[in-house]
Write a protein that holds these residues in place. Structure first.
Motif, PDB file in Angstrom:
ATOM      1  N   GLY A  84     -94.034  -7.676 -78.369  1.00 16.38           N
ATOM      2  CA  GLY A  84     -92.641  -7.731 -77.919  1.00 16.38           C
ATOM      3  C   GLY A  84     -92.471  -7.260 -76.491  1.00 16.38           C
ATOM      4  N   SER A  85     -93.243  -6.242 -76.095  1.00 16.77           N
ATOM      5  CA  SER A  85     -93.101  -5.739 -74.727  1.00 16.77           C
ATOM      6  C   SER A  85     -93.762  -6.664 -73.718  1.00 16.77           C
ATOM      7  CB  SER A  85     -93.629  -4.308 -74.607  1.00 16.77           C
ATOM      8  OG  SER A  85     -94.968  -4.248 -74.263  1.00 16.77           O
ATOM      9  N   SER A  86     -94.753  -7.450 -74.165  1.00 15.80           N
ATOM     10  CA  SER A  86     -95.381  -8.383 -73.228  1.00 15.80           C
ATOM     11  C   SER A  86     -94.426  -9.526 -72.885  1.00 15.80           C
ATOM     12  CB  SER A  86     -96.681  -8.937 -73.811  1.00 15.80           C
ATOM     13  OG  SER A  86     -96.417  -9.809 -74.882  1.00 15.80           O
ATOM     14  N   LYS A  87     -93.431  -9.756 -73.767  1.00 15.59           N
ATOM     15  CA  LYS A  87     -92.447 -10.803 -73.518  1.00 15.59           C
ATOM     16  C   LYS A  87     -91.215 -10.255 -72.798  1.00 15.59           C
ATOM     17  CE  LYS A  87     -93.972 -13.193 -77.621  1.00 15.59           C
ATOM     18  NZ  LYS A  87     -93.776 -13.364 -79.025  1.00 15.59           N
ATOM     19  N   ARG A  88     -91.187  -8.958 -72.585  1.00 15.44           N
ATOM     20  CA  ARG A  88     -90.021  -8.294 -71.999  1.00 15.44           C
ATOM     21  C   ARG A  88     -90.393  -7.768 -70.612  1.00 15.44           C
ATOM     22  NH1 ARG A  88     -85.925  -4.054 -73.821  1.00 15.44           N
ATOM     23  NH2 ARG A  88     -86.145  -2.491 -72.193  1.00 15.44           N
ATOM     24  N   GLN A  89     -89.493  -7.917 -69.683  1.00 11.74           N
ATOM     25  CA  GLN A  89     -89.704  -7.388 -68.337  1.00 11.74           C
ATOM     26  C   GLN A  89     -88.566  -6.450 -68.003  1.00 11.74           C
ATOM     27  OE1 GLN A  89     -92.337  -7.708 -66.451  1.00 11.74           O
ATOM     28  NE2 GLN A  89     -93.321  -9.137 -67.822  1.00 11.74           N
ATOM     29  N   PRO A  90     -88.777  -5.277 -67.592  1.00 16.46           N
ATOM     30  CA  PRO A  90     -90.033  -4.532 -67.597  1.00 16.46           C
ATOM     31  C   PRO A  90     -90.327  -3.951 -68.979  1.00 16.46           C
ATOM     32  CG  PRO A  90     -88.294  -3.160 -66.702  1.00 16.46           C
ATOM     33  CD  PRO A  90     -87.672  -4.505 -67.018  1.00 16.46           C
ATOM     34  N   PRO A  91     -91.556  -3.472 -69.195  1.00 15.22           N
ATOM     35  CA  PRO A  91     -91.886  -2.874 -70.491  1.00 15.22           C
ATOM     36  C   PRO A  91     -91.112  -1.561 -70.665  1.00 15.22           C
ATOM     37  CG  PRO A  91     -93.727  -2.657 -68.976  1.00 15.22           C
ATOM     38  CD  PRO A  91     -92.698  -3.502 -68.292  1.00 15.22           C
ATOM     39  N   PRO A  92     -90.961  -1.097 -71.905  1.00 17.15           N
ATOM     40  CA  PRO A  92     -90.216   0.144 -72.122  1.00 17.15           C
ATOM     41  C   PRO A  92     -90.903   1.326 -71.447  1.00 17.15           C
ATOM     42  CG  PRO A  92     -91.388  -0.492 -74.118  1.00 17.15           C
ATOM     43  CD  PRO A  92     -91.557  -1.612 -73.132  1.00 17.15           C
ATOM     44  N   THR A  93     -90.107   2.175 -70.817  1.00 20.02           N
ATOM     45  CA  THR A  93     -90.669   3.346 -70.126  1.00 20.02           C
ATOM     46  C   THR A  93     -90.244   4.652 -70.767  1.00 20.02           C
ATOM     47  OG1 THR A  93     -88.814   3.372 -68.579  1.00 20.02           O
ATOM     48  CG2 THR A  93     -90.801   2.154 -67.900  1.00 20.02           C
ATOM     49  N   ASN A  94     -89.324   4.561 -71.734  1.00 17.02           N
ATOM     50  CA  ASN A  94     -88.895   5.774 -72.425  1.00 17.02           C
ATOM     51  C   ASN A  94     -88.495   5.394 -73.852  1.00 17.02           C
ATOM     52  OD1 ASN A  94     -86.091   4.891 -72.388  1.00 17.02           O
ATOM     53  ND2 ASN A  94     -86.066   5.474 -70.227  1.00 17.02           N
ATOM     54  N   LEU A  95     -88.242   6.425 -74.652  1.00 23.02           N
ATOM     55  CA  LEU A  95     -87.940   6.188 -76.060  1.00 23.02           C
ATOM     56  C   LEU A  95     -86.662   5.377 -76.229  1.00 23.02           C
ATOM     57  CD1 LEU A  95     -88.733   6.614 -78.989  1.00 23.02           C
ATOM     58  CD2 LEU A  95     -87.592   8.847 -78.918  1.00 23.02           C
ATOM     59  N   GLU A  96     -85.686   5.597 -75.385  1.00 23.35           N
ATOM     60  CA  GLU A  96     -84.438   4.841 -75.485  1.00 23.35           C
ATOM     61  C   GLU A  96     -84.687   3.343 -75.294  1.00 23.35           C
ATOM     62  OE1 GLU A  96     -79.911   4.794 -73.630  1.00 23.35           O
ATOM     63  OE2 GLU A  96     -81.347   6.269 -72.913  1.00 23.35           O
ATOM     64  N   ASP A  97     -85.486   2.982 -74.297  1.00 25.89           N
ATOM     65  CA  ASP A  97     -85.838   1.569 -74.082  1.00 25.89           C
ATOM     66  C   ASP A  97     -86.596   1.004 -75.293  1.00 25.89           C
ATOM     67  OD1 ASP A  97     -84.759   1.696 -71.530  1.00 25.89           O
ATOM     68  OD2 ASP A  97     -86.707   1.765 -70.510  1.00 25.89           O
ATOM     69  N   LEU A  98     -87.485   1.821 -75.840  1.00 27.42           N
ATOM     70  CA  LEU A  98     -88.300   1.380 -76.973  1.00 27.42           C
ATOM     71  C   LEU A  98     -87.437   1.152 -78.211  1.00 27.42           C
ATOM     72  CD1 LEU A  98     -91.203   0.743 -77.795  1.00 27.42           C
ATOM     73  CD2 LEU A  98     -91.455   3.135 -78.453  1.00 27.42           C
ATOM     74  N   VAL A  99     -86.459   2.022 -78.442  1.00 30.07           N
ATOM     75  CA  VAL A  99     -85.555   1.840 -79.577  1.00 30.07           C
ATOM     76  C   VAL A  99     -84.779   0.540 -79.411  1.00 30.07           C
ATOM     77  CG1 VAL A  99     -83.555   2.756 -80.812  1.00 30.07           C
ATOM     78  CG2 VAL A  99     -85.322   4.326 -80.014  1.00 30.07           C
ATOM     79  N   GLY A 100     -84.222   0.335 -78.229  1.00 31.79           N
ATOM     80  CA  GLY A 100     -83.477  -0.893 -77.970  1.00 31.79           C
ATOM     81  C   GLY A 100     -84.328  -2.126 -78.179  1.00 31.79           C
ATOM     82  N   MET A 101     -85.570  -2.065 -77.700  1.00 33.44           N
ATOM     83  CA  MET A 101     -86.474  -3.190 -77.864  1.00 33.44           C
ATOM     84  C   MET A 101     -86.798  -3.420 -79.342  1.00 33.44           C
ATOM     85  SD  MET A 101     -90.244  -3.847 -76.258  1.00 33.44           S
ATOM     86  CE  MET A 101     -91.225  -3.174 -77.579  1.00 33.44           C
ATOM     87  N   SER A 102     -87.005  -2.351 -80.101  1.00 30.38           N
ATOM     88  CA  SER A 102     -87.357  -2.515 -81.519  1.00 30.38           C
ATOM     89  C   SER A 102     -86.195  -3.107 -82.315  1.00 30.38           C
ATOM     90  CB  SER A 102     -87.828  -1.189 -82.134  1.00 30.38           C
ATOM     91  OG  SER A 102     -86.762  -0.286 -82.289  1.00 30.38           O
ATOM     92  N   ILE A 103     -84.975  -2.693 -82.011  1.00 31.81           N
ATOM     93  CA  ILE A 103     -83.815  -3.268 -82.700  1.00 31.81           C
ATOM     94  C   ILE A 103     -83.686  -4.748 -82.346  1.00 31.81           C
ATOM     95  CG2 ILE A 103     -81.306  -3.221 -82.970  1.00 31.81           C
ATOM     96  CD1 ILE A 103     -81.435  -0.179 -82.442  1.00 31.81           C
ATOM     97  N   GLN A 104     -83.905  -5.084 -81.078  1.00 32.42           N
ATOM     98  CA  GLN A 104     -83.834  -6.492 -80.671  1.00 32.42           C
ATOM     99  C   GLN A 104     -84.917  -7.325 -81.366  1.00 32.42           C
ATOM    100  OE1 GLN A 104     -81.536  -8.150 -79.150  1.00 32.42           O
ATOM    101  NE2 GLN A 104     -80.306  -6.389 -78.584  1.00 32.42           N
ATOM    102  N   LEU A 105     -86.116  -6.748 -81.540  1.00 29.33           N
ATOM    103  CA  LEU A 105     -87.182  -7.462 -82.259  1.00 29.33           C
ATOM    104  C   LEU A 105     -86.790  -7.692 -83.717  1.00 29.33           C
ATOM    105  CD1 LEU A 105     -90.471  -5.796 -80.963  1.00 29.33           C
ATOM    106  CD2 LEU A 105     -89.786  -8.178 -80.680  1.00 29.33           C
ATOM    107  N   THR A 106     -86.176  -6.695 -84.333  1.00 29.12           N
ATOM    108  CA  THR A 106     -85.723  -6.839 -85.719  1.00 29.12           C
ATOM    109  C   THR A 106     -84.664  -7.931 -85.809  1.00 29.12           C
ATOM    110  OG1 THR A 106     -86.175  -4.489 -86.113  1.00 29.12           O
ATOM    111  CG2 THR A 106     -84.759  -5.611 -87.711  1.00 29.12           C
ATOM    112  N   LYS A 107     -83.737  -7.912 -84.861  1.00 28.19           N
ATOM    113  CA  LYS A 107     -82.672  -8.921 -84.839  1.00 28.19           C
ATOM    114  C   LYS A 107     -83.261 -10.318 -84.602  1.00 28.19           C
ATOM    115  CE  LYS A 107     -78.411 -10.136 -82.644  1.00 28.19           C
ATOM    116  NZ  LYS A 107     -77.962 -10.407 -81.340  1.00 28.19           N
ATOM    117  N   SER A 108     -84.202 -10.430 -83.698  1.00 31.38           N
ATOM    118  CA  SER A 108     -84.858 -11.709 -83.428  1.00 31.38           C
ATOM    119  C   SER A 108     -85.575 -12.210 -84.679  1.00 31.38           C
ATOM    120  CB  SER A 108     -85.836 -11.542 -82.269  1.00 31.38           C
ATOM    121  OG  SER A 108     -86.555 -12.717 -82.045  1.00 31.38           O
ATOM    122  N   ASN A 109     -86.205 -11.296 -85.403  1.00 35.67           N
ATOM    123  CA  ASN A 109     -86.895 -11.674 -86.625  1.00 35.67           C
ATOM    124  C   ASN A 109     -85.901 -12.147 -87.685  1.00 35.67           C
ATOM    125  OD1 ASN A 109     -88.174 -10.778 -89.441  1.00 35.67           O
ATOM    126  ND2 ASN A 109     -89.808 -11.326 -88.007  1.00 35.67           N
ATOM    127  N   ALA A 110     -84.750 -11.472 -87.800  1.00 35.70           N
ATOM    128  CA  ALA A 110     -83.722 -11.900 -88.759  1.00 35.70           C
ATOM    129  C   ALA A 110     -83.212 -13.292 -88.400  1.00 35.70           C
ATOM    130  CB  ALA A 110     -82.574 -10.897 -88.800  1.00 35.70           C
TER     131      ALA A 110
END
Length: 184
Positions: free
Chosen positions: A52-78
């Motif tokens: 997921g981070s390889s498809k995202r620019q820029p990659p997550p640099t902190n936990l807040e970015d990572l949480v946002g990215m993980s929720i978006q991945l879950t939503k994309s999967n749904a």
């Protein structure tokens, strides 16, 4: 010439460090989350978030970015689940019982999209309790979908892998929201 080379070298190391930092964040966060949640598989966490981070620019640099990215991945999967189920419903290879199960699954994942949208909004506004509640509300949809097929002897779910992946992504997102809440 030397200045130009030095400039390229600085850019290379900046990008390398930035990408490496994102990967370390993913590994560390997945390790912490998997140690606190027996339902979360570390290897799946790392693989899905690095993909997921390889498809995202820029990659997550902190936990807040990572949480946002993980929720978006879950939503994309749904969203992907809704599309897959929609295609399966058009297929003639299922009996009425299986089509009924698929229709219920479709409705579950369609409803998940609304809950996940609400989770994104809540997380962005730092309403972490609501974000966790919304993520929890969608957690069992894949289990419910899968279990419906088991109610009829001999019936096999055509969504077993997809349901498993959705469940894992949802567990990851929920664990990260909770981790962020602890660190926030």
């Amino acid at each position: 010439m030397i200045m130009k080379f030095a400039s390229y070298l600085v850019i290379f190391f900046t990008i390398f460090f930035h990408c490496s930092n994102g990967s370390n964040l993913i590994h560390q966060s997945c390790m912490e989350a998997s140690e606190s949640d027996p339902n979360l598989r570390y290897d799946f966490c790392v693989a899905s978030l690095e993909d997921g981070s390889s498809k995202r620019q820029p990659p997550p640099t902190n936990l807040e970015d990572l949480v946002g990215m993980s929720i978006q991945l879950t939503k994309s999967n749904a969203t992907n689940m809704v599309s897959i189920i929609s295609e399966l419903l058009k297929s003639k290879g299922f009996d009425q019982y299986a089509k009924g199960c698929l229709k219920d699954c479709f409705d579950l994942f369609k409803d998940s999209l609304s809950e996940l949208d609400d989770a994104v909004v809540a997380f962005k506004s730092k309403d972490l309790n609501t974000a966790a509640i919304k993520m929890s509300a969608t957690l069992d949809n894949s289990v419910t979908c899968e279990d419906q097929f088991k109610d009829k002897k001999g019936e096999k779910s055509p969504l077993t892998k997809e349901n498993h992946d959705y469940y894992q992504l949802n567990v990851i997102s929920l664990a990260f929201v909770q981790m962020f809440h602890q660190h926030y």
